[in-house]
Design an enzyme around this catalytic site. Structure first.
Site, short mmCIF file in Angstrom:
data_model
loop_
_atom_site.label_atom_id
_atom_site.label_comp_id
_atom_site.label_asym_id
_atom_site.label_seq_id
_atom_site.Cartn_x
_atom_site.Cartn_y
_atom_site.Cartn_z
N GLY A 27 0.85 -1.19 0.00
CA GLY A 27 0.00 0.00 0.00
C GLY A 27 0.89 1.24 0.00
O GLY A 27 2.04 1.18 0.43
N GLN A 77 3.25 9.77 1.15
CA GLN A 77 4.53 9.06 1.03
C GLN A 77 5.28 9.40 -0.25
O GLN A 77 6.41 8.95 -0.44
CB GLN A 77 4.30 7.55 1.14
CG GLN A 77 3.75 7.15 2.51
CD GLN A 77 3.58 5.66 2.64
OE1 GLN A 77 2.56 5.13 2.24
NE2 GLN A 77 4.59 4.97 3.14
N CYS A 130 6.56 0.11 7.55
CA CYS A 130 6.14 1.25 6.74
C CYS A 130 7.27 1.62 5.77
O CYS A 130 8.42 1.73 6.18
CB CYS A 130 5.83 2.44 7.65
SG CYS A 130 5.26 3.90 6.74
N LEU A 131 6.90 1.82 4.51
CA LEU A 131 7.90 2.17 3.49
C LEU A 131 8.57 3.51 3.81
O LEU A 131 9.66 3.78 3.32
CB LEU A 131 7.25 2.24 2.10
CG LEU A 131 6.64 0.93 1.56
CD1 LEU A 131 5.95 1.19 0.23
CD2 LEU A 131 7.70 -0.15 1.41
N HIS A 162 -3.77 1.19 7.93
CA HIS A 162 -2.46 1.86 7.91
C HIS A 162 -2.45 3.04 6.92
O HIS A 162 -1.98 4.13 7.25
CB HIS A 162 -1.39 0.82 7.53
CG HIS A 162 0.00 1.32 7.45
ND1 HIS A 162 0.99 0.92 8.34
CD2 HIS A 162 0.62 2.18 6.60
CE1 HIS A 162 2.13 1.52 8.03
NE2 HIS A 162 1.93 2.29 6.97
N GLU A 163 -2.98 2.81 5.72
CA GLU A 163 -2.96 3.86 4.69
C GLU A 163 -3.91 5.01 5.03
O GLU A 163 -3.59 6.18 4.82
CB GLU A 163 -3.29 3.29 3.31
CG GLU A 163 -2.37 2.18 2.81
CD GLU A 163 -0.88 2.49 2.93
OE1 GLU A 163 -0.49 3.66 2.84
OE2 GLU A 163 -0.11 1.54 3.15
N HIS A 188 -2.31 7.21 7.49
CA HIS A 188 -1.35 8.13 6.84
C HIS A 188 -2.04 9.42 6.39
O HIS A 188 -1.51 10.51 6.56
CB HIS A 188 -0.73 7.48 5.60
CG HIS A 188 0.53 6.72 5.86
ND1 HIS A 188 1.58 7.24 6.58
CD2 HIS A 188 0.93 5.48 5.47
CE1 HIS A 188 2.57 6.35 6.63
NE2 HIS A 188 2.20 5.27 5.98
ZN ZN Z 1 3.23 3.51 5.93
#
Ligand code: ZN
Length: 196
Positions: A54, A59, A105-106, A147-148, A151
């Site tokens: 995701g 991000q 998390c990226l 999670h997204e 964000h």
């Molecule tokens: Zn993340």
């Protein structure tokens, strides 16, 4: 989606935690135009280059309420799509089952901590054309939708961790941060020391 927005994009650098855009409420998507479609394509390309499930617009440095996902559910069925202006609905507290598995998390690459989250989530919003969408998630997909959406509300998963877990997460990230170039995944992750 009218045309396939999962292909044809370009890979963008992933914004890291600590950058203000990652810690503030985003603006709603109001224009479902070519600019949005281009952004969605770029987000798919970026998510895939980073091998994520995701990716939120914050991000890639944009304060806009949109995320993309390509993520397996509890039955290993992969779901992909885009949600603008997402709202997550969780089961009532008494009907809720918590799933305690590792989350990463990226935007804070290389580190994971166990975080308990409801194992089912429903995310509603709009697709890239402005039509209503509803995504029902189990397993990793339930976690991804939560999670997204977090964000886009200016929250990262460390905000949901205990002080101790957050400290461990920071330590792990600090040890591996050198493997991720500043513009990762435009420049790929470096291989670990033994291979250099
Ligand atoms: Zn993340």
């Amino acid at each position: 989606m009218g045309d396939d927005l999962t292909t044809g994009g370009k890979v963008l650098p992933i914004t890291r935690w600590g950058t203000p855009v990652m810690h503030n409420q985003t603006r709603p998507v109001e224009k479902f135009d070519d600019e949005l479609r281009e952004l969605v394509r770029d987000m798919f390309a970026t998510m895939r280059a980073a091998q994520g499930v995701g990716l939120a617009a914050t991000q890639v440095g944009l304060d806009l309420a949109v995320f993309v996902f390509e993520c397996p559910d509890a039955d290993e069925t992969v779901h992909r799509g885009v949600v603008c202006n997402p709202v997550v609905t969780l089961p009532n507290r008494r009907d809720r089952n918590l799933d305690s598995t590792e989350e990463g998390c990226l935007s804070y690459p290389g580190s994971y901590q166990i975080l308990a989250r409801p194992d089912v989530a429903v995310c509603t919003g709009q697709d890239a054309d402005g039509n209503p969408v509803r995504v029902e998630g189990t397993g990793l997909l339930a976690r991804c939708l939560q999670h997204e959406t977090d964000h886009l509300n200016g929250m990262v998963f460390a905000d949901r961790l205990s002080t101790r877990a957050r400290r461990l997460l920071t330590k792990q990230h600090t040890e591996l941060a050198h493997l991720y170039p500043d513009d990762w995944p435009v420049t790929p992750r470096r291989s670990s020391a033994s291979e250099d």
